[in-house]
Scaffold this active site. Structure first.
Site, PDB file in Angstrom:
ATOM      1  N   ARG A 171      42.225  45.079  33.524  1.00 57.46           N
ATOM      2  CA  ARG A 171      41.874  43.670  34.902  1.00 57.46           C
ATOM      3  C   ARG A 171      42.192  42.608  33.419  1.00 57.46           C
ATOM      4  O   ARG A 171      42.127  42.449  32.056  1.00 57.46           O
ATOM      5  CB  ARG A 171      41.083  42.900  34.788  1.00 57.46           C
ATOM      6  CG  ARG A 171      40.998  41.756  35.667  1.00 57.46           C
ATOM      7  CD  ARG A 171      39.783  41.678  36.813  1.00 57.46           C
ATOM      8  NE  ARG A 171      39.659  40.490  37.056  1.00 57.46           N
ATOM      9  CZ  ARG A 171      38.519  39.064  36.435  1.00 57.46           C
ATOM     10  NH1 ARG A 171      37.846  39.568  35.535  1.00 57.46           N
ATOM     11  NH2 ARG A 171      38.638  38.199  37.376  1.00 57.46           N
ATOM     12  N   ARG A 230      36.731  22.130  38.916  1.00 59.06           N
ATOM     13  CA  ARG A 230      36.201  21.676  38.254  1.00 59.06           C
ATOM     14  C   ARG A 230      35.486  19.757  37.377  1.00 59.06           C
ATOM     15  O   ARG A 230      36.622  19.910  37.958  1.00 59.06           O
ATOM     16  CB  ARG A 230      36.506  22.978  36.501  1.00 59.06           C
ATOM     17  CG  ARG A 230      37.235  24.357  37.023  1.00 59.06           C
ATOM     18  CD  ARG A 230      37.149  24.492  35.750  1.00 59.06           C
ATOM     19  NE  ARG A 230      37.486  26.467  35.656  1.00 59.06           N
ATOM     20  CZ  ARG A 230      36.635  27.027  35.388  1.00 59.06           C
ATOM     21  NH1 ARG A 230      35.664  26.600  35.313  1.00 59.06           N
ATOM     22  NH2 ARG A 230      37.051  28.075  36.558  1.00 59.06           N
ATOM     23  N   LYS A 265      40.677  38.120  46.711  1.00 57.54           N
ATOM     24  CA  LYS A 265      39.158  37.838  46.278  1.00 57.54           C
ATOM     25  C   LYS A 265      38.835  37.745  47.316  1.00 57.54           C
ATOM     26  O   LYS A 265      38.988  35.694  47.808  1.00 57.54           O
ATOM     27  CB  LYS A 265      39.413  37.102  44.997  1.00 57.54           C
ATOM     28  CG  LYS A 265      39.911  38.150  43.737  1.00 57.54           C
ATOM     29  CD  LYS A 265      40.237  37.153  42.969  1.00 57.54           C
ATOM     30  CE  LYS A 265      38.869  36.895  41.746  1.00 57.54           C
ATOM     31  NZ  LYS A 265      39.248  36.290  40.554  1.00 57.54           N
ATOM     32  N   THR A 323      31.651  41.085  39.820  1.00 55.22           N
ATOM     33  CA  THR A 323      30.968  40.244  39.037  1.00 55.22           C
ATOM     34  C   THR A 323      29.245  40.834  38.775  1.00 55.22           C
ATOM     35  O   THR A 323      29.078  41.248  39.480  1.00 55.22           O
ATOM     36  CB  THR A 323      30.694  39.062  39.861  1.00 55.22           C
ATOM     37  OG1 THR A 323      31.746  38.855  40.600  1.00 55.22           O
ATOM     38  CG2 THR A 323      30.496  37.975  39.372  1.00 55.22           C
TER      39      THR A 323
END
Ligand code: G6P
Length: 483
Positions: A34, A75, A221, A282
């Site tokens: 990845r 963010r 995702k 994760t």
């Protein structure tokens, strides 16, 4: 040693950029590399991709490349001093107009103007994956005023989520569009889209990829609360994708850890029912960032994902930036092999009472049922152009290795992600059609995968090298002269 069925996705990063480390990762069992577009430059990704291709080829391995788009993660800006400390009860403001470089312990800027329309008094905002929690007290024209309910340090550019979801920037940013072109240039087998809200986001990503002349398969995702709020949305997202990733980081923050394990099992099962691949991701081996051994809880997490019948388990910082990247892959390899011995990994009732829709799908399922029920069978061979036939086969639980025979390099890489499937280069156009069965079985004999006396099931179509045409299966007795 028998073949491992559950595949391993390992993220490459500073800890795994040298040819030696990449070779060690491949030897330890990395099936998919990845490249995380959230970090690193295009040239760094190019270099790593090239090394993976070269080293895999030297070793006769098929390793897929997966490009993971950064997506619109929201963010906060930066702090004048790099970080602040927030205590429970403190007031803190998130501002859409404050200088993005100069936050302090009262206020921080953020580049997401919709924040004020998305938030209401009473909402909970989670910063840095929930390490700091803010309760919204009031919303002004260009700022959200909060009180700290879970305090701690807060540093530059940490992510922000809302409990229950609802901070919804469009899924594909300008950077993502550039990275899609990079994925096309590097001929990646998979591209993962971050934070898709629904099928439309996936359709747009697919169009951009095809415009860039990429054949990459798309992974959605699943990381927004909205994506799992109801089965219609989840199924729509799955349908519009070639596979999904249970992206437990942001998903866990938005829906809460109590719901996460149930949702993981639900996503895996719904993806498999729709003939799609699924990656579980994760923090699977998080402690191995700094320790050579996983915790018992991590062992259990990886094993449970394998028992849920995920196609692949994934490593992120463990291999990208950790001290023990190769050990982390080895540990996953060992744990998956252990879990695969459990009887529930080998029995299938998948679609047993459902009608099939296509001829090739019918043959693929029939081959697996036959293999699972006829004890002499030790392997399945499927001739495939695109990887579709082995994909259908590998949705069925089985102890049998499925060998995807294909002349197409992208396909051989692509199947590296499928559970229980091994890639085998093979071009039926290179031989008279009466030789194909014999030559295919010979390849497994040479590899030591089957012995004389075994049975092998082989599927193919009447026409070679064209997708979607599989219409026959044959039981071949190894050691006899085959036609
Ligand atoms: C190869 C074989 C064909 C078969 C096809 C299936 O091309 O030569 O006989 O029909 O694979 O490909 P698919 O992409 O549908 O799995």
């Amino acid at each position: 040693m028998s073949l491992r069925r559950t595949k391993i996705v390992a993220t490459l990063g500073p800890a795994t950029s040298s040819p030696e480390k990449i070779a060690e990762l491949i030897a330890a069992g990395m099936n998919v590399a990845r490249l995380n577009f959230s970090h690193g430059s295009a040239d760094e990704h190019r270099r790593r991709a090239r090394l993976v291709r070269e080293i895999a080829e030297e070793n006769g391995q098929h390793v897929a490349l997966l490009g993971d788009l950064q997506g619109p993660k929201i963010r906060i800006g930066r702090f004048t001093d790099g970080r602040i400390e927030l205590d429970v009860g403190d007031n803190f403001r998130l501002s859409t107009v404050h200088d993005l470089e100069n936050g302090n312990s009262d206020i921080v800027g953020l580049d997401y103007p919709d924040l004020v329309s998305d938030c209401r008094a009473g909402d909970e905002l989670l910063l840095d994956d929930g390490r700091v929690v803010l309760q919204v007290e009031s919303v002004g024209r260009d700022e959200v005023r909060c009180r700290v309910t879970v305090g701690g340090p807060l540093s530059n550019n940490k992510g922000i989520n809302r409990r229950g979801g609802g901070l919804s920037a469009a899924a594909l940013t300008d950077k993502d569009r550039n990275d899609i072109n990079l994925a096309a240039e590097l001929e990646m087998e998979y591209v993962a889209v971050s934070f898709p809200r629904d099928a439309a986001d996936m359709n747009l990503a697919r169009k951009l990829l095809r415009d860039a002349e990429s054949e990459a398969w798309l992974i959605a995702k699943i990381e927004r609360a909205e994506a799992v709020a109801d089965d219609e949305t989840l199924d729509g997202l799955i349908q519009a994708s070639d596979g999904v990733m249970v992206a437990r980081g942001d998903l866990g923050v938005e829906i809460g850890d109590a719901e996460l394990v149930g949702i993981q099992k639900h996503i895996i099962s719904r993806a498999r029912k729709q003939n799609k691949v699924v990656i579980t991701a994760t923090q699977m081996m998080e402690s191995m960032i700094s320790s050579p051994m996983p915790t018992r809880a991590e062992v259990s997490d990886v094993a449970n994902a394998a028992l849920d019948y995920t196609d692949a388990v994934m490593l992120s910082a463990e291999t990208a930036a950790g001290d023990f990247p190769v050990e982390a892959v080895r540990a996953m390899d060992r744990i998956c092999r252990g879990a695969e011995k459990h009887p529930t990994s080998q029995k299938s009732g998948h679609r047993l009472y459902q009608k099939t829709e296509r001829c090739d799908e019918t043959i693929a399922l029939a081959a697996m049922y036959a293999g699972n029920h006829f004890p002499g069978v030790t392997a399945i061979i499927t001739l495939t152009e695109s990887g579709f036939t082995p994909l259908i086969m590998s949705r069925i639980r089985s102890h049998l290795p499925i060998f995807a025979f294909s002349p197409n390099a992208q396909t051989l890489g692509r199947v590296a992600l499928y559970r229980g499937v091994q890639a085998m280069p093979f071009n039926p156009a290179d031989m008279p059609s009466s030789d194909i069965n014999q030559q295919a079985v010979n390849k497994l004999l040479e590899g030591g995968y089957v012995q004389p006396g075994d049975w092998v099931i082989l599927t193919k179509g009447d026409v070679y090298n064209s997708r979607g045409g599989t219409n026959s299966m044959k039981l071949l007795h190894v050691g006899e002269s085959l036609v």
